[in-house]
Design an enzyme around this catalytic site. Structure first.
Site, PDB file in Angstrom:
ATOM      1  N   CYS A 194     -11.882  78.585 -77.171  1.00 15.87           N
ATOM      2  CA  CYS A 194     -12.814  78.916 -76.087  1.00 15.87           C
ATOM      3  C   CYS A 194     -14.291  78.786 -76.469  1.00 15.87           C
ATOM      4  CB  CYS A 194     -12.522  80.322 -75.566  1.00 15.87           C
ATOM      5  SG  CYS A 194     -12.721  81.633 -76.790  1.00 15.87           S
ATOM      6  N   ARG A 229     -18.117  75.092 -90.954  1.00 15.50           N
ATOM      7  CA  ARG A 229     -16.871  74.374 -90.676  1.00 15.50           C
ATOM      8  C   ARG A 229     -15.711  75.362 -90.565  1.00 15.50           C
ATOM      9  NH1 ARG A 229     -18.633  70.208 -93.730  1.00 15.50           N
ATOM     10  NH2 ARG A 229     -17.785  71.062 -95.660  1.00 15.50           N
ATOM     11  N   SER A 230     -15.937  76.479 -89.906  1.00 15.78           N
ATOM     12  CA  SER A 230     -14.859  77.439 -89.720  1.00 15.78           C
ATOM     13  C   SER A 230     -13.776  76.835 -88.836  1.00 15.78           C
ATOM     14  CB  SER A 230     -15.380  78.736 -89.084  1.00 15.78           C
ATOM     15  OG  SER A 230     -15.699  78.506 -87.716  1.00 15.78           O
ATOM     16  N   ASP A 252     -21.583  72.586 -94.487  1.00 16.10           N
ATOM     17  CA  ASP A 252     -21.046  73.852 -94.971  1.00 16.10           C
ATOM     18  C   ASP A 252     -21.372  73.982 -96.452  1.00 16.10           C
ATOM     19  OD1 ASP A 252     -19.668  76.296 -95.070  1.00 16.10           O
ATOM     20  OD2 ASP A 252     -18.116  75.577 -93.716  1.00 16.10           O
TER      21      ASP A 252
END
Length: 277
Positions: A194, A229-230, A252
């Site tokens: 989301c 970069r989660s 990152d």
């Protein structure tokens, strides 16, 4: 299924509300997220109203198993948003050691239309089944009830730019599948995480996306920088932008990578060159 109707509504192109028109030389303009979200919430409310006329009351179940105060507050906000849209929301607090069995029960319950889990539950703790337990739980939510777009099927579709869950031909007896045509057509759209999707919708609203270009190529010729970069926000956002044609520089702690459709390349440029670009 409820998640499919919710998903289809979330992906539908905006048809009203004009965004502020600005140029690069003008100061920044504050945009209210409610103005953008309202377009989609109205569609969701209309869909839910039609479902209720058929005697179907959509039920979203949220699992809390970490005792985190922030997660409880997030669940409260989820409940308020669902109530405003006519969706029944139920929080189920369980001990994390009982979460798998509670999740299995919800998967099997025909009255439960959607499931979400407030992570982290186990963090990086290893799983008896391989990998870590939180990843195992994500993949244990079936696509029919996954409203977060985190299960294996949706992740696979995101990173392979398959935009519809019914756009696959089954190949070979092993069930290996591949998208028909270019993955951009079908009738039931894949769910996306989301927060990255909300960012994309804001960019579309602000006309960052070039609507004169073909769908799937409306960020062509643009350079984008995504910091972090989660697996929940940074990486899927970078992939979504790359799937729409952009050159995405993913930054990152372990380096800078250039992401293009289906590819993650080490950035050749020096730091100064990257900044200038």
């Amino acid at each position: 299924h409820f998640h499919r109707e919710w998903c289809d509504s979330s992906f539908r192109k905006e048809r009203s509300a004009s965004p502020p028109q600005t140029s690069m030389s003008e100061p920044a303009v504050k945009v209210k997220a409610d103005d953008v979200a309202g377009l989609f919430r109205k569609e969701i409310q209309d869909i839910v109203a039609k479902m209720r006329l058929k005697g179907i009351v959509p039920l979203l179940v949220g699992f809390l198993a970490n005792g985190d105060i922030a997660a409880k507050k997030y669940a409260e906000w989820t409940g308020k948003a669902c109530e405003a849209d006519g969706i029944k929301f139920e929080v189920r607090e369980v001990d994390k050691m009982d979460l798998e069995s509670a999740l299995t029960a919800a998967n099997r319950d025909p009255l439960v239309h959607g499931i979400m889990i407030y992570y982290p539950c186990f963090g990086a703790a290893p799983s008896f089944y391989g990998g870590n337990m939180d990843d195992y739980l994500r993949d244990s939510v079936p696509i029919e009830k996954d409203v977060e777009g985190l299960c294996h099927t949706y992740r696979h579709h995101l990173y392979h730019n398959i935009r519809y869950i019914d756009n696959e031909d089954v190949q070979f007896s092993g069930g290996i599948s591949r998208p028909r045509e270019n993955g951009l057509s079908g009738t039931k759209k894949s769910l996306l995480p989301c927060t990255p999707l909300a960012i994309i919708k804001l960019m579309e609203y602000l006309k960052v996306y070039d609507e004169t270009l073909p769908l799937g190529n409306r960020m062509a010729g643009k350079n984008v920088v995504v910091i972090n970069r989660s697996e929940i926000v940074g990486r899927p956002l970078a992939a979504m932008l790359a799937n729409d044609g952009a050159d995405v520089y993913s930054v990152d702690l372990n380096g800078v990578f250039l992401m293009r459709r289906g590819k993650m390349l080490e950035a050749d440029d020096a730091q100064e060159g990257l900044i200038r670009k």
